[in-house]
Design a protein around this motif. Structure first.
Motif, PDB file in Angstrom:
ATOM      1  N   VAL A 126       0.827  -1.204   0.000  1.00  0.00           N
ATOM      2  CA  VAL A 126       0.000   0.000   0.000  1.00  0.00           C
ATOM      3  C   VAL A 126       0.863   1.256   0.000  1.00  0.00           C
ATOM      4  O   VAL A 126       0.592   2.223  -0.724  1.00  0.00           O
ATOM      5  CB  VAL A 126      -0.953   0.000   1.217  1.00  0.00           C
ATOM      6  N   ALA A 127       1.934   1.253   0.808  1.00  0.00           N
ATOM      7  CA  ALA A 127       2.813   2.422   0.892  1.00  0.00           C
ATOM      8  C   ALA A 127       3.487   2.706  -0.444  1.00  0.00           C
ATOM      9  O   ALA A 127       3.629   3.868  -0.852  1.00  0.00           O
ATOM     10  CB  ALA A 127       3.869   2.216   1.978  1.00  0.00           C
ATOM     11  N   ASP A 137      -2.254  17.409  -0.641  1.00  0.00           N
ATOM     12  CA  ASP A 137      -2.863  18.180   0.442  1.00  0.00           C
ATOM     13  C   ASP A 137      -2.879  17.353   1.729  1.00  0.00           C
ATOM     14  O   ASP A 137      -2.375  16.234   1.776  1.00  0.00           O
ATOM     15  CB  ASP A 137      -4.275  18.627   0.039  1.00  0.00           C
ATOM     16  N   SER A 138      -3.476  17.922   2.788  1.00  0.00           N
ATOM     17  CA  SER A 138      -3.450  17.250   4.089  1.00  0.00           C
ATOM     18  C   SER A 138      -4.154  15.896   4.038  1.00  0.00           C
ATOM     19  O   SER A 138      -3.769  14.959   4.738  1.00  0.00           O
ATOM     20  CB  SER A 138      -4.110  18.140   5.153  1.00  0.00           C
ATOM     21  N   TRP A 144      -0.957   8.775   3.262  1.00  0.00           N
ATOM     22  CA  TRP A 144       0.425   8.303   3.167  1.00  0.00           C
ATOM     23  C   TRP A 144       1.001   8.025   4.550  1.00  0.00           C
ATOM     24  O   TRP A 144       1.640   6.987   4.780  1.00  0.00           O
ATOM     25  CB  TRP A 144       1.273   9.324   2.427  1.00  0.00           C
ATOM     26  N   LEU A 145       0.771   8.935   5.509  1.00  0.00           N
ATOM     27  CA  LEU A 145       1.307   8.758   6.851  1.00  0.00           C
ATOM     28  C   LEU A 145       0.732   7.515   7.519  1.00  0.00           C
ATOM     29  O   LEU A 145       1.445   6.800   8.235  1.00  0.00           O
ATOM     30  CB  LEU A 145       1.020   9.997   7.703  1.00  0.00           C
ATOM     31  N   CYS A 146      -0.543   7.250   7.292  1.00  0.00           N
ATOM     32  CA  CYS A 146      -1.152   6.040   7.852  1.00  0.00           C
ATOM     33  C   CYS A 146      -0.425   4.795   7.370  1.00  0.00           C
ATOM     34  O   CYS A 146      -0.084   3.909   8.165  1.00  0.00           O
ATOM     35  CB  CYS A 146      -2.632   5.959   7.456  1.00  0.00           C
ATOM     36  N   SER A 147      -0.175   4.719   6.073  1.00  0.00           N
ATOM     37  CA  SER A 147       0.479   3.549   5.498  1.00  0.00           C
ATOM     38  C   SER A 147       1.925   3.424   5.968  1.00  0.00           C
ATOM     39  O   SER A 147       2.403   2.338   6.296  1.00  0.00           O
ATOM     40  CB  SER A 147       0.435   3.613   3.970  1.00  0.00           C
ATOM     41  N   ARG A 148       2.627   4.552   6.015  1.00  0.00           N
ATOM     42  CA  ARG A 148       4.011   4.535   6.479  1.00  0.00           C
ATOM     43  C   ARG A 148       4.099   4.088   7.926  1.00  0.00           C
ATOM     44  O   ARG A 148       4.924   3.239   8.292  1.00  0.00           O
ATOM     45  CB  ARG A 148       4.623   5.926   6.338  1.00  0.00           C
ATOM     46  N   ASN A 149       3.228   4.637   8.772  1.00  0.00           N
ATOM     47  CA  ASN A 149       3.234   4.269  10.182  1.00  0.00           C
ATOM     48  C   ASN A 149       2.896   2.800  10.387  1.00  0.00           C
ATOM     49  O   ASN A 149       3.448   2.138  11.272  1.00  0.00           O
ATOM     50  CB  ASN A 149       2.246   5.137  10.954  1.00  0.00           C
ATOM     51  N   ASP A 150       1.975   2.294   9.572  1.00  0.00           N
ATOM     52  CA  ASP A 150       1.598   0.891   9.684  1.00  0.00           C
ATOM     53  C   ASP A 150       2.781  -0.020   9.400  1.00  0.00           C
ATOM     54  O   ASP A 150       3.006  -1.008  10.101  1.00  0.00           O
ATOM     55  CB  ASP A 150       0.456   0.567   8.714  1.00  0.00           C
ATOM     56  N   LYS A 186       1.514  11.323  17.002  1.00  0.00           N
ATOM     57  CA  LYS A 186       2.366  12.272  16.269  1.00  0.00           C
ATOM     58  C   LYS A 186       1.808  12.550  14.879  1.00  0.00           C
ATOM     59  O   LYS A 186       1.757  13.698  14.420  1.00  0.00           O
ATOM     60  CB  LYS A 186       3.793  11.753  16.155  1.00  0.00           C
ATOM     61  N   ALA A 187       1.395  11.484  14.166  1.00  0.00           N
ATOM     62  CA  ALA A 187       0.825  11.660  12.837  1.00  0.00           C
ATOM     63  C   ALA A 187      -0.460  12.485  12.915  1.00  0.00           C
ATOM     64  O   ALA A 187      -0.711  13.345  12.068  1.00  0.00           O
ATOM     65  CB  ALA A 187       0.547  10.301  12.196  1.00  0.00           C
TER      66      ALA A 187
END
Length: 202
Positions: A126-127, A137-138, A144-150, A186-187
């Protein structure tokens, strides 16, 4: 002609992003079911925490699909909702971890490791698909941040499984759960800050 070409390019980009979001939603919904069952079977708070993260991401992808192509103010408001949701998950993980510290049992490190590897592979997929949209945009950034953090969380779960095996202690599982709560909070803060700026400037 230049404007027409630009509009066509934007439309193509939007449609590509829509397809990626549907793939991301499907993968996350399936992994939620895998991890919630596996987390209960393994007695692992980090797996259960990650399963709820998959559930939250599934909802986030659906929201992103709903606001795709709408005004930036609408997308920013959706991002605020997602930020508060992610922050809520982070707080929930902290509470669950404290409960497991006092009343939990030794997790099954074998199931933790196997499911962690499967989840990591799913999140990397997914990432990679979302990588080219990470500077939007936000709302795009939150996805993207959700996938990276996962993906980072999955690596931590795998490491915790190895540590539980060697130390015969549930502490690594609990520490990973706390780490995942930090990533979520943090995200959520970063997404909220960007969304507020977009609302104030548009």
């Amino acid at each position: 002609m230049a404007c027409t070409q630009h509009c066509c390019g934007v439309t193509a980009q939007t449609e590509r992003y829509r397809k990626v979001l549907w793939i991301a939603f499907t993968v996350n919904a399936l992994m939620f079911m895998v991890e919630v069952i596996g987390g209960i079977r393994a007695g692992s708070v980090s797996l259960l925490s990650d399963s709820l993260d998959f559930l939250g991401d599934s909802a986030n992808y659906l929201i992103s699909l709903f606001v795709l192509g709408k005004a930036i103010s609408m997308r920013a408001k959706a991002s605020l909702f997602k930020a508060y949701t992610m922050g809520g998950f982070g707080v929930w993980i902290i509470g669950t971890t404290l409960y497991q510290f006092f009343y939990g049992t030794m997790p099954n490190y074998h199931e933790m490791g196997v499911i962690g590897i499967i989840a990591f592979a799913a999140n990397v997929l997914v990432a990679v698909l979302l990588y080219s949209f990470r500077e939007g945009d936000s709302n795009m950034r939150s996805v993207w941040l959700c996938s990276r953090n996962d993906a980072m969380g999955n690596l931590a779960v795998i490491a915790a499984a190895i540590a539980v095996y060697y130390w015969q202690s549930p502490i690594p599982d609990l520490l990973v759960a706390l780490f995942m709560s930090y990533l979520a909070i943090k995200a959520a803060w970063d997404i909220r800050r960007q969304a507020v700026i977009e609302l104030l400037t548009n």
